[in-house]
Enzyme design. Structure first.
Site, PDB file in Angstrom:
ATOM      1  N   LYS A  59       0.840  -1.209   0.000  1.00 50.83           N
ATOM      2  CA  LYS A  59       0.000   0.000   0.000  1.00 50.83           C
ATOM      3  C   LYS A  59       0.872   1.254   0.000  1.00 50.83           C
ATOM      4  O   LYS A  59       0.624   2.198  -0.746  1.00 50.83           O
ATOM      5  CB  LYS A  59      -0.940  -0.018   1.218  1.00 50.83           C
ATOM      6  CG  LYS A  59      -2.040  -1.076   1.093  1.00 50.83           C
ATOM      7  CD  LYS A  59      -2.796  -1.306   2.384  1.00 50.83           C
ATOM      8  CE  LYS A  59      -3.749  -2.497   2.228  1.00 50.83           C
ATOM      9  NZ  LYS A  59      -4.427  -2.887   3.454  1.00 50.83           N
ATOM     10  N   GLN A 103      -4.434  -1.593   9.818  1.00 47.93           N
ATOM     11  CA  GLN A 103      -4.387  -2.913   9.179  1.00 47.93           C
ATOM     12  C   GLN A 103      -4.907  -3.995  10.129  1.00 47.93           C
ATOM     13  O   GLN A 103      -4.452  -4.102  11.272  1.00 47.93           O
ATOM     14  CB  GLN A 103      -2.936  -3.220   8.760  1.00 47.93           C
ATOM     15  CG  GLN A 103      -2.753  -4.529   8.028  1.00 47.93           C
ATOM     16  CD  GLN A 103      -3.392  -4.562   6.641  1.00 47.93           C
ATOM     17  OE1 GLN A 103      -3.354  -3.598   5.886  1.00 47.93           O
ATOM     18  NE2 GLN A 103      -4.009  -5.674   6.303  1.00 47.93           N
ATOM     19  N   ASP A 126     -10.670   2.767   4.336  1.00 46.41           N
ATOM     20  CA  ASP A 126     -10.936   1.327   4.197  1.00 46.41           C
ATOM     21  C   ASP A 126     -12.442   1.081   4.062  1.00 46.41           C
ATOM     22  O   ASP A 126     -12.866  -0.010   3.675  1.00 46.41           O
ATOM     23  CB  ASP A 126     -10.404   0.564   5.426  1.00 46.41           C
ATOM     24  CG  ASP A 126      -9.180  -0.278   5.097  1.00 46.41           C
ATOM     25  OD1 ASP A 126      -8.964  -0.563   3.902  1.00 46.41           O
ATOM     26  OD2 ASP A 126      -8.459  -0.649   6.038  1.00 46.41           O
TER      27      ASP A 126
END
Ligand code: NDP
Length: 297
Positions: A59, A103, A126
């Site tokens: 990412k 994460q 997200d």
């Protein structure tokens, strides 16, 4: 046109991502020129999970390639829930930051729901916060969850027809299966499918998956979907990603999906590979969401 030598088309997430990320880079340059600073994404990584580190590094690299600023915040696995909530609060308040992700998975002693709820929905790139999920259900503007949105973008990129098709989603998790089923049933293109969502209590799963024009496995079991579970001519988008031991590889493992690719692919009209299918598209969605966040924040 079919890929040379193959009886099926490949839903090549690498190629689709490259094309979409080139456009993202152009838009990022415009944002930078207009407001004097690039789009800025932060990623919080808690602990030392090897797979999570690989995802986060990808990412960060993708951000840099697209002309974004990226910040990686690495925290010890023994961080308390309170300290992590303080970190989230600081990121929420950081005026130089457009969006951030925490994460998953988090260590057992940290309540993931609490952390997700603490993220400012306008920075939740997200798309896991209930406000963004609610906005998705209602068709309002917001951040779509990155992986299901990536699947939609993959289908869009390759102009795979979806309207009126029967889509079977295998898996009902909050971050993949459930939002996937909603996106495929929306009055949108891609979308307008008749959707069946299945899970571990589904009886005779194979009888249902064999009815799928579009099959989207998000199960978390390596090579679970076999050829006998797939209809001739189906479109298969494999969300699963697993490391399986392989001593012939330098790293000692190889990546496989939820689909037994070699035996399923010849039956398909379109199929996504693992790696190089949904994985890169998930990161592309994250970049798209961050770009969108620049318009809000
Ligand atoms: P979860 O473990 O949260 O959910 C798995 C789902 O599959 C559950 O709903 C479960 O049902 C269902 N399931 C399990 N076994 C069966 C079975 N035998 N028959 C039918 N359904 C079954 O996983 P995630 O949704 O988080 O992830 C799914 C996969 O996608 C994983 O391999 C993950 O690594 C991958 N992934 C890939 C991403 C990418 O970028 N490519 C991003 C996110 C995930 P029940 O609810 O009844 O338990």
């Amino acid at each position: 046109m079919l890929t040379e030598g193959l009886s099926y088309h490949l839903l090549d997430g690498k190629a689709a991502s490259k094309a979409i990320r080139d456009r993202i880079a152009e838009q990022a340059a415009e944002v930078t020129a207009k407001r004097g600073r690039p789009p800025h994404l932060a990623a919080v990584l808690v602990g030392e999970d090897g797979a999570s580190r690989t995802y986060v590094n990808s990412k960060v690299r993708a951000c840099e390639k697209a002309g974004f600023r990226s910040t990686l915040i690495e925290l010890n696995a023994d961080i308390s829930e309170e300290e992590l909530l303080e970190q989230v609060d600081a990121l929420n308040k950081d005026p130089e930051l457009d969006g951030f992700i925490v994460q998953l998975p988090l260590p057992q002693h940290v309540n993931e729901d609490k952390i997700t709820l603490a993220i400012d929905p306008t920075k939740d790139v997200d798309g896991f916060h209930p406000e963004n999920l609610g906005r998705m259900v209602l068709g309002l503007s917001g951040f779509l969850p990155a992986t299901p949105a990536g699947v939609v973008e993959l289908l869009r990129h390759f102009e795979v027809p979806t309207s009126g098709k029967h889509c079977v989603v295998v898996g009902r998790s909050n971050i993949v299966g459930t939002p996937m089923s909603i996106l495929m049933s929306r009055n949108a293109d891609p979308g307008n499918c008749t959707v069946t969502i299945t899970h571990s209590r589904t009886k005779d799963l194979a009888a249902i998956t064999r009815q799928a024009d579009i099959l989207i496995p998000a199960i978390g079991k390596p090579e679970f979907i076999t050829a006998d579970m797939v209809k001739e001519g189906a479109v298969v988008v494999d969300v699963g990603i697993h490391r399986v031991q392989d001593s012939s590889r330098q790293k000692g493992f190889r990546l496989v999906g939820d689909v037994k690719f070699d035996e399923v692919a010849p039956k398909c009209s379109w199929i996504s590979p693992v790696p190089g299918g949904v994985g890169p598209m998930t990161i592309t969605s994250l970049l798209l969401n961050t770009l969108k966040a620049c318009q809000i924040n």
